[in-house]
Design an enzyme around this catalytic site. Sequence first.
Site, PDB file in Angstrom:
ATOM      1  N   GLU A 226       4.307 -14.509  -1.667  1.00  0.00           N
ATOM      2  CA  GLU A 226       4.725 -13.209  -0.951  1.00  0.00           C
ATOM      3  C   GLU A 226       5.230 -13.299   0.652  1.00  0.00           C
ATOM      4  O   GLU A 226       4.553 -13.873   1.237  1.00  0.00           O
ATOM      5  CB  GLU A 226       3.202 -12.260  -1.140  1.00  0.00           C
ATOM      6  CG  GLU A 226       3.466 -10.862  -0.547  1.00  0.00           C
ATOM      7  CD  GLU A 226       2.245 -10.041  -1.006  1.00  0.00           C
ATOM      8  OE1 GLU A 226       2.438  -8.867  -0.448  1.00  0.00           O
ATOM      9  OE2 GLU A 226       1.426 -10.316  -1.732  1.00  0.00           O
ATOM     10  N   LYS A 242       1.521  -6.403  -5.787  1.00  0.00           N
ATOM     11  CA  LYS A 242       0.415  -5.702  -6.466  1.00  0.00           C
ATOM     12  C   LYS A 242       0.453  -5.528  -8.204  1.00  0.00           C
ATOM     13  O   LYS A 242       1.559  -5.030  -8.521  1.00  0.00           O
ATOM     14  CB  LYS A 242       0.427  -4.215  -5.829  1.00  0.00           C
ATOM     15  CG  LYS A 242      -0.559  -4.117  -4.626  1.00  0.00           C
ATOM     16  CD  LYS A 242      -2.198  -4.699  -5.005  1.00  0.00           C
ATOM     17  CE  LYS A 242      -2.814  -4.475  -3.757  1.00  0.00           C
ATOM     18  NZ  LYS A 242      -3.853  -5.467  -3.966  1.00  0.00           N
TER      19      LYS A 242
END
Length: 415
Positions: A226, A242
């Site tokens: 990420e 997410k």
Amino acid sequence: MVPGKSTERMRKVGPYGVETLPDVCAAAVGRTASIDVPAAPAACRGALTERARLHWSRGDGGDPAALAEEFLAAHGLPLHDLTRPVTGHHGTGACGAALYLSAAAGALLAGAPTAGPEPAPTLPDLAVVVYQHGTAPTTPPDPPAPWRLGEWTESWTPQQHAAAVDAIRAAIGRGDVYQANLVGHASAPYTGDPLPALTRLGALPGARYGGVLTGDGWAIGCASPETLVEVTDGHVITRPIKGTRPATAAGRAELLASAKERAEHIMIVDLERNDLARIARTGTVTVDDLFAVRRWCDLWQAESTVRATAADGLGLADLLRATCPGGSVTGAPKLAALTQINNLEPVGRGASMGALGWVAPGRVDLGLTIRTAAADGRRLHTWAGGGITWDSDAAAEVAEAAAKTAPIRATLAGR
């Protein structure tokens, strides 16, 4: 050192090692490493040696974002204006720097409480390592001691984790928060050198920010996919992740069809849009690749790209204040979520959920330290969790955290 009052809060320490940082392979002191990564500057394709280092902990006082920017400028890496075009070499011999910021330091920047005891207190909350071009003399390494990793001890039981999930759902029901990310911790004793194990971690599939950062009595291994924040030529990007499912055809279909996961994801995307809007030119924040499914190890994860044009004069310190800690590991609203996290998590987040990457004039590339482990000289530490919404199922959240940490633990053990 930087002259002035802030100098008293800095602790410049001797060189240790930094190996394979995001997009850059840097040599540990006494060793050299080739750099052959497309994203690395052409002048860095060779070897780097450590030039200067700063460690800072919360007990030292001061603003870690400002200290990092000041320290870098004092060592030939001015990052007070990331929108300024960079041409040629900086003229000081410095090439770039590794930057690590803990989740607790990020919470401090956000004005949130951080009362939980840190499970690995030898780790600094800020580390900045400046590099220059050169070749260090090589020293034959000592023969490694046999590696053995003991049993993991969890910081909370599955029942306590589930109870914390229910507490977040109750807070959502009261209107205190819209969602919050809960993170659990575990540690295990070890014998031998942890660096090979942490280096294996950085080589996991999908580890966009794979690497190892070491210091005196501590080491951090990262396998993060990420992007917390990236700045190149005045353009700012964040890529929040997410939503998680097993990396099977059925898991991918389930992730794409999940209204709960999509709603949670879009809420964090909106939070990241607001974070970037604080440091962007008006009207330039856009969202690309909304809810794109990417693979990390044996998991599917949903990722979006939020980008903006940096406001005139944006510096590293303001960039860190706007983006740390990352929205995908805190929740919305961010400050309210951090308060819930502080009240419910039994220990601090240590090296996880912070930032680790490479910075240089005109360029910042920091990964969010999910899928991260740390060694403190006695024990290895891991962290894993997930976002909690009103629709969350406590048992499913506990299982998701276990799925995220399973590849980490297996890799550290050598499996």
